[in-house]
Scaffold this active site. Sequence first.
Site, PDB file in Angstrom:
ATOM      1  N   LYS A  53       0.649  -1.759  -0.054  1.00 25.20           N
ATOM      2  CA  LYS A  53       0.179  -0.139  -0.022  1.00 25.20           C
ATOM      3  C   LYS A  53       0.997   1.416  -0.185  1.00 25.20           C
ATOM      4  CE  LYS A  53      -3.682  -2.535   2.290  1.00 25.20           C
ATOM      5  NZ  LYS A  53      -4.302  -2.558   3.964  1.00 25.20           N
ATOM      6  N   GLN A  97      -3.744  -1.266  10.169  1.00 23.05           N
ATOM      7  CA  GLN A  97      -3.746  -2.049   9.410  1.00 23.05           C
ATOM      8  C   GLN A  97      -4.312  -3.393  10.636  1.00 23.05           C
ATOM      9  OE1 GLN A  97      -3.212  -2.976   5.953  1.00 23.05           O
ATOM     10  NE2 GLN A  97      -3.642  -4.999   6.839  1.00 23.05           N
ATOM     11  N   ASP A 120      -9.898   3.842   4.833  1.00 22.49           N
ATOM     12  CA  ASP A 120     -10.694   2.120   4.728  1.00 22.49           C
ATOM     13  C   ASP A 120     -12.046   1.885   5.275  1.00 22.49           C
ATOM     14  OD1 ASP A 120      -8.567   0.204   4.429  1.00 22.49           O
ATOM     15  OD2 ASP A 120      -8.231   0.124   6.978  1.00 22.49           O
TER      16      ASP A 120
END
Length: 293
Positions: A53, A97, A120
């Site tokens: 990412k 994460q 997210d």
Amino acid sequence: MPARIIDGRVISQQIRDEVRSEVERLRAAGTDPGLAVVLVGENPGSVSYVRGKTRAAEELGIRSETIRLSDTISQDDLLGLVADLNEDERWHGILVQMPLPPHISETAAASAVAVEKDVDGLHPINVGRLFRGEPALLPCTPHGVKQMLVRSGYDPAGKHVVICGRSNLVGKPLAGLLMQKAPGANATVTVCHTGTPDLARFTRDADILVAVMGRPNAISADMVRDGAVVIDVGINRVPDATKKSGSRLVGDVDFGPVAEKAAAITPVPGGVGPMTVAMLLHNTVLAAKGGRD
Ligand SMILES: NC(=O)c1ccc[n+]([C@@H]2O[C@H](COP(=O)([O-])OP(=O)(O)OC[C@H]3O[C@@H](n4cnc5c(N)ncnc54)[C@H](OP(=O)(O)O)[C@@H]3O)[C@@H](O)[C@H]2O)c1
């Protein structure tokens, strides 16, 4: 006739090109988009996802930093760090994460990120907005699936979409997205799970079948209607003695036989995975503009 392959690498590259142009526009206007990624522990899958990412972000000119924390960090300390990032104007997007160690609540972590920095799309307010059909920062994998369908000419409007899997990460928000009375949605959506008796009864009725179960090859050819569009979100590592690593990645769909029946299908790898990363980058520039989808 074998199915058309819906190539996530090609579609995600289109999105990355769009993001790159946006980054240039933003920078010219004096905003330097930044993405902060919080990584707790050393889970090899997470380490590799985070590296992918941040590398992808940097390729497009998005500043990024990974804050690596020990898996012994307390929940309070983690939430405190996220609160600091929320206040820090250098970061337009913040991502914690998952998965997190068992002593830390993932719900608490997702809820701690500022709504307008939640790239997210997992904050309850963004999830609520999504379900209400209001502009939101959208969760990356469901949004990636929608973009894949629309950009490859399979508009979900008027179709029966059957989603196998109801996770908060993918299955539920995807159902919420595709059921909206909105362009690129307006589908009739069925959501299946382990409590669904006779799964095949539902999957065989799908115009668009989405597998997001985390069960290798769970969708066999006899479960798929001729001419269906099949989206395989699953990523499963299975043993393979022919590979140097001793394993390979497969999806939730029995690809070869299903590809003989379907009109179109996504591969694993190279399908939904690259779309997820592209939508994260998209969300980061959107957040830097103070926008929502
Ligand atoms: N491509 C990407 O970027 C991406 C992103 C996220 C996830 N993934 C992959 O997608 C898969 C699912 O991820 P997730 O986070 O959604 O997983 P999850 O939280 O474990 O959810 C799996 C869902 O599938 C359902 N399910 C499992 N076995 C089933 C069966 N035999 N019949 C019907 N339903 C079944 C479960 O039902 P219950 O609710 O009844 O337990 C659950 O709702 C994993 O392989 C993951 O690695 C890929």
